[in-house]
Design a protein around this motif. Structure first.
Motif, mmCIF file in Angstrom:
data_model
loop_
_atom_site.group_PDB
_atom_site.id
_atom_site.type_symbol
_atom_site.label_atom_id
_atom_site.label_comp_id
_atom_site.label_asym_id
_atom_site.label_seq_id
_atom_site.Cartn_x
_atom_site.Cartn_y
_atom_site.Cartn_z
ATOM 1 N N ARG A 1 27.472 41.430 0.516
ATOM 2 C CA ARG A 1 27.848 42.723 -0.119
ATOM 3 C C ARG A 1 29.132 43.492 0.745
ATOM 4 O O ARG A 1 29.210 43.216 1.756
ATOM 5 C CB ARG A 1 26.579 43.535 0.030
ATOM 6 C CG ARG A 1 25.431 42.698 -0.637
ATOM 7 C CD ARG A 1 25.431 42.777 -2.165
ATOM 8 N NE ARG A 1 24.231 42.053 -2.714
ATOM 9 C CZ ARG A 1 23.127 42.598 -3.139
ATOM 10 N NH1 ARG A 1 22.829 44.037 -2.657
ATOM 11 N NH2 ARG A 1 22.089 42.046 -3.561
ATOM 12 N N CYS A 2 29.434 44.226 0.037
ATOM 13 C CA CYS A 2 30.927 44.934 0.595
ATOM 14 C C CYS A 2 30.579 46.811 0.407
ATOM 15 O O CYS A 2 30.212 47.051 -0.716
ATOM 16 C CB CYS A 2 32.112 44.891 0.059
ATOM 17 S SG CYS A 2 32.556 43.046 0.050
ATOM 18 N N GLY A 3 30.784 47.267 1.368
ATOM 19 C CA GLY A 3 30.202 48.790 1.321
ATOM 20 C C GLY A 3 31.349 49.838 2.356
ATOM 21 O O GLY A 3 32.115 49.386 2.869
ATOM 22 N N LEU A 4 31.454 50.834 1.584
ATOM 23 C CA LEU A 4 32.313 51.960 2.256
ATOM 24 C C LEU A 4 31.405 52.892 2.917
ATOM 25 O O LEU A 4 30.448 53.470 2.135
ATOM 26 C CB LEU A 4 33.269 52.442 1.013
ATOM 27 C CG LEU A 4 33.908 53.688 1.476
ATOM 28 C CD1 LEU A 4 35.199 53.404 2.666
ATOM 29 C CD2 LEU A 4 34.564 54.474 0.322
ATOM 30 N N VAL A 5 31.732 53.260 4.068
ATOM 31 C CA VAL A 5 31.062 54.218 4.871
ATOM 32 C C VAL A 5 32.076 55.345 5.011
ATOM 33 O O VAL A 5 33.064 55.008 6.023
ATOM 34 C CB VAL A 5 30.356 53.813 6.110
ATOM 35 C CG1 VAL A 5 29.788 54.758 6.998
ATOM 36 C CG2 VAL A 5 29.410 52.739 5.673
ATOM 37 N N THR A 6 31.898 56.694 4.849
ATOM 38 C CA THR A 6 32.657 57.544 5.140
ATOM 39 C C THR A 6 31.870 58.555 6.109
ATOM 40 O O THR A 6 30.752 58.705 6.128
ATOM 41 C CB THR A 6 33.141 58.321 3.917
ATOM 42 O OG1 THR A 6 31.893 59.154 3.489
ATOM 43 C CG2 THR A 6 33.628 57.580 2.943
ATOM 44 N N ARG B 1 35.844 44.435 -5.530
ATOM 45 C CA ARG B 1 34.372 44.912 -5.692
ATOM 46 C C ARG B 1 33.668 46.094 -4.696
ATOM 47 O O ARG B 1 34.548 46.153 -3.506
ATOM 48 C CB ARG B 1 33.388 43.687 -5.817
ATOM 49 C CG ARG B 1 33.437 42.988 -4.409
ATOM 50 C CD ARG B 1 32.469 42.049 -4.388
ATOM 51 N NE ARG B 1 30.931 42.283 -4.682
ATOM 52 C CZ ARG B 1 30.023 41.755 -4.870
ATOM 53 N NH1 ARG B 1 30.269 40.250 -4.709
ATOM 54 N NH2 ARG B 1 28.595 41.915 -4.839
ATOM 55 N N LEU B 2 32.660 46.481 -5.000
ATOM 56 C CA LEU B 2 32.158 47.580 -4.111
ATOM 57 C C LEU B 2 30.833 47.480 -4.263
ATOM 58 O O LEU B 2 30.314 47.670 -5.459
ATOM 59 C CB LEU B 2 32.826 48.802 -4.120
ATOM 60 C CG LEU B 2 32.494 49.836 -3.059
ATOM 61 C CD1 LEU B 2 32.983 49.185 -1.674
ATOM 62 C CD2 LEU B 2 33.422 51.213 -3.169
ATOM 63 N N ASP B 3 29.828 47.275 -3.423
ATOM 64 C CA ASP B 3 28.299 47.290 -3.638
ATOM 65 C C ASP B 3 27.689 48.572 -3.226
ATOM 66 O O ASP B 3 26.541 48.691 -3.717
ATOM 67 C CB ASP B 3 27.826 46.138 -2.735
ATOM 68 C CG ASP B 3 28.419 44.603 -3.416
ATOM 69 O OD1 ASP B 3 28.146 44.375 -4.673
ATOM 70 O OD2 ASP B 3 29.108 44.193 -2.709
ATOM 71 N N PHE B 4 28.148 49.456 -2.279
ATOM 72 C CA PHE B 4 27.423 50.528 -1.844
ATOM 73 C C PHE B 4 28.485 51.353 -1.278
ATOM 74 O O PHE B 4 29.573 51.140 -0.715
ATOM 75 C CB PHE B 4 26.453 50.354 -0.940
ATOM 76 C CG PHE B 4 26.768 49.687 0.386
ATOM 77 C CD1 PHE B 4 27.140 50.460 1.579
ATOM 78 C CD2 PHE B 4 26.458 48.081 0.380
ATOM 79 C CE1 PHE B 4 27.279 49.553 2.672
ATOM 80 C CE2 PHE B 4 26.907 47.695 1.532
ATOM 81 C CZ PHE B 4 27.367 48.197 2.718
ATOM 82 N N VAL B 5 28.124 52.784 -1.155
ATOM 83 C CA VAL B 5 29.218 53.717 -0.960
ATOM 84 C C VAL B 5 28.259 54.810 -0.024
ATOM 85 O O VAL B 5 27.326 55.138 -0.673
ATOM 86 C CB VAL B 5 29.984 54.510 -1.793
ATOM 87 C CG1 VAL B 5 30.742 55.558 -1.225
ATOM 88 C CG2 VAL B 5 30.961 53.314 -2.605
ATOM 89 N N LEU B 6 28.457 54.979 1.044
ATOM 90 C CA LEU B 6 27.943 56.272 1.835
ATOM 91 C C LEU B 6 29.013 57.433 1.875
ATOM 92 O O LEU B 6 29.942 57.392 2.641
ATOM 93 C CB LEU B 6 27.504 55.727 3.309
ATOM 94 C CG LEU B 6 26.722 56.869 4.032
ATOM 95 C CD1 LEU B 6 25.406 57.053 3.357
ATOM 96 C CD2 LEU B 6 26.845 56.548 5.598
ATOM 97 N N HIS B 7 28.326 58.490 1.272
ATOM 98 C CA HIS B 7 29.274 59.782 1.464
ATOM 99 C C HIS B 7 28.318 60.773 2.437
ATOM 100 O O HIS B 7 27.373 61.147 2.162
ATOM 101 C CB HIS B 7 29.177 60.576 0.170
ATOM 102 C CG HIS B 7 29.788 61.910 -0.176
ATOM 103 N ND1 HIS B 7 28.979 62.854 0.233
ATOM 104 C CD2 HIS B 7 30.980 62.297 -0.138
ATOM 105 C CE1 HIS B 7 29.825 64.143 0.262
ATOM 106 N NE2 HIS B 7 30.873 63.703 -0.290
ATOM 107 N N SER B 8 29.053 60.942 3.697
ATOM 108 C CA SER B 8 28.443 61.700 4.677
ATOM 109 C C SER B 8 29.501 62.618 5.149
ATOM 110 O O SER B 8 29.851 62.904 6.237
ATOM 111 C CB SER B 8 28.040 60.786 5.799
ATOM 112 O OG SER B 8 27.628 61.456 6.841
ATOM 113 N N ILE B 9 30.024 63.471 4.079
ATOM 114 C CA ILE B 9 30.957 64.363 4.431
ATOM 115 C C ILE B 9 30.665 66.086 4.038
ATOM 116 O O ILE B 9 30.119 65.922 2.787
ATOM 117 C CB ILE B 9 32.307 64.106 3.673
ATOM 118 C CG1 ILE B 9 32.792 62.839 4.336
ATOM 119 C CG2 ILE B 9 33.352 65.331 3.924
ATOM 120 C CD1 ILE B 9 34.089 62.136 3.399
#
Length: 260
Positions: free
Chosen positions: A13-18, A90-98
């Protein structure tokens, strides 16, 4: 049906963490947990000062991409998603912590907040999550999970939380609407509501130490939450074991929110 241990894995899986600012950030606790379950990560930094903290942390856990993201700079959010689309497809999850509110508006009464301050707080803290969902949707062809960070002050009046209370309430409502709209594509959406944590963002709240003491003394577990506690729960929600959980505001606060 028997339990499949692979359902709690993020391998492949691939994810973005902000929102990582330093090693005390909630986003950092989540990034570590995602990586521990095998996910490939992209993380963002706000500016050059923050970059000096984020890049070494990324190297520590083997982050695949480190990208600039200042929501005040037009087009930078779109550029980050373009980079992810080009590299991963692709993208499997995103974390918005802003989250953000101008100090003068945050420290005053809600009734006294400026129009510009209110709109800026809503844009950075709420609308940006909706925009991230829009950009993530075409990359989540096999489904995925979107996370944002909220707080108990969205539901109850918490002294000194002020303007962020209405903003976080809007964010939680947006979470439910996004969950309903994106659910048919297999995309789940959650708002995560940790108990008070000593983070850089929290330092902007007046008399925060008193809030920590109150949370520890009143929570049923008599303990404060850590960034690793939050990370473990969020990482679980990104796995297939939680594939039928969506639209939730999940409290990770030792039960504090149930106490009068």
């Amino acid at each position: 049906m028997s339990f499949n241990p692979r359902s709690v894995s993020l391998e492949g899986r691939c994810g973005l963490v902000t929102g990582i600012a330093n090693d005390q950030s909630i986003a950092w606790g989540c990034a570590k947990a995602f990586r521990s379950l095998g996910a490939e990560l992209a993380v963002t930094y706000l500016n050059e000062k923050t970059r000096s903290y984020v890049e070494p942390l990324g190297r520590e856990i083997g982050v695949g991409m480190t990208l600039p993201l200042d929501l005040g700079i037009e087009g930078q959010l779109e550029a980050a998603f373009d980079e992810i689309g080009t590299k991963w497809g692709r993208l499997d999850f995103v974390l918005h912590s802003i989250a953000f509110a101008p100090r003068e508006d945050l420290h005053g009464r809600v009734v006294d907040c400026s129009k510009d301050g209110f709109l800026k707080a809503m844009e950075i803290s709420c609308w940006s999550f909706i925009r991230m969902a829009k950009l993530a949707e075409p990359l989540m062809r096999d489904g995925g999970t979107l996370f944002t960070m909220t707080y108990y002050g969205s539901q109850m009046v918490v002294e000194h939380y002020n303007l962020m209370g209405p903003v976080k309430a809007a964010l939680e409502s947006a979470t439910r609407y996004l969950a309903a709209e994106l659910g048919p594509q297999g995309i789940r959406v959650h708002a995560i509501s940790p108990g008070p944590l000593q983070t850089r963002a929290a330092s902007g709240i007046a008399e925060f130490d008193e809030l920590l003491d109150k949370a520890q003394s009143k929570a049923p577990t008599r303990s404060l939450v850590s960034i690793d506690d939050v990370g473990a729960a969020v990482a679980f929600l990104a796995t297939d074991a939680a594939k039928l959980i969506t639209g939730e505001t999940l409290y990770i606060d030792g039960g504090y929110h149930i106490i009068d």
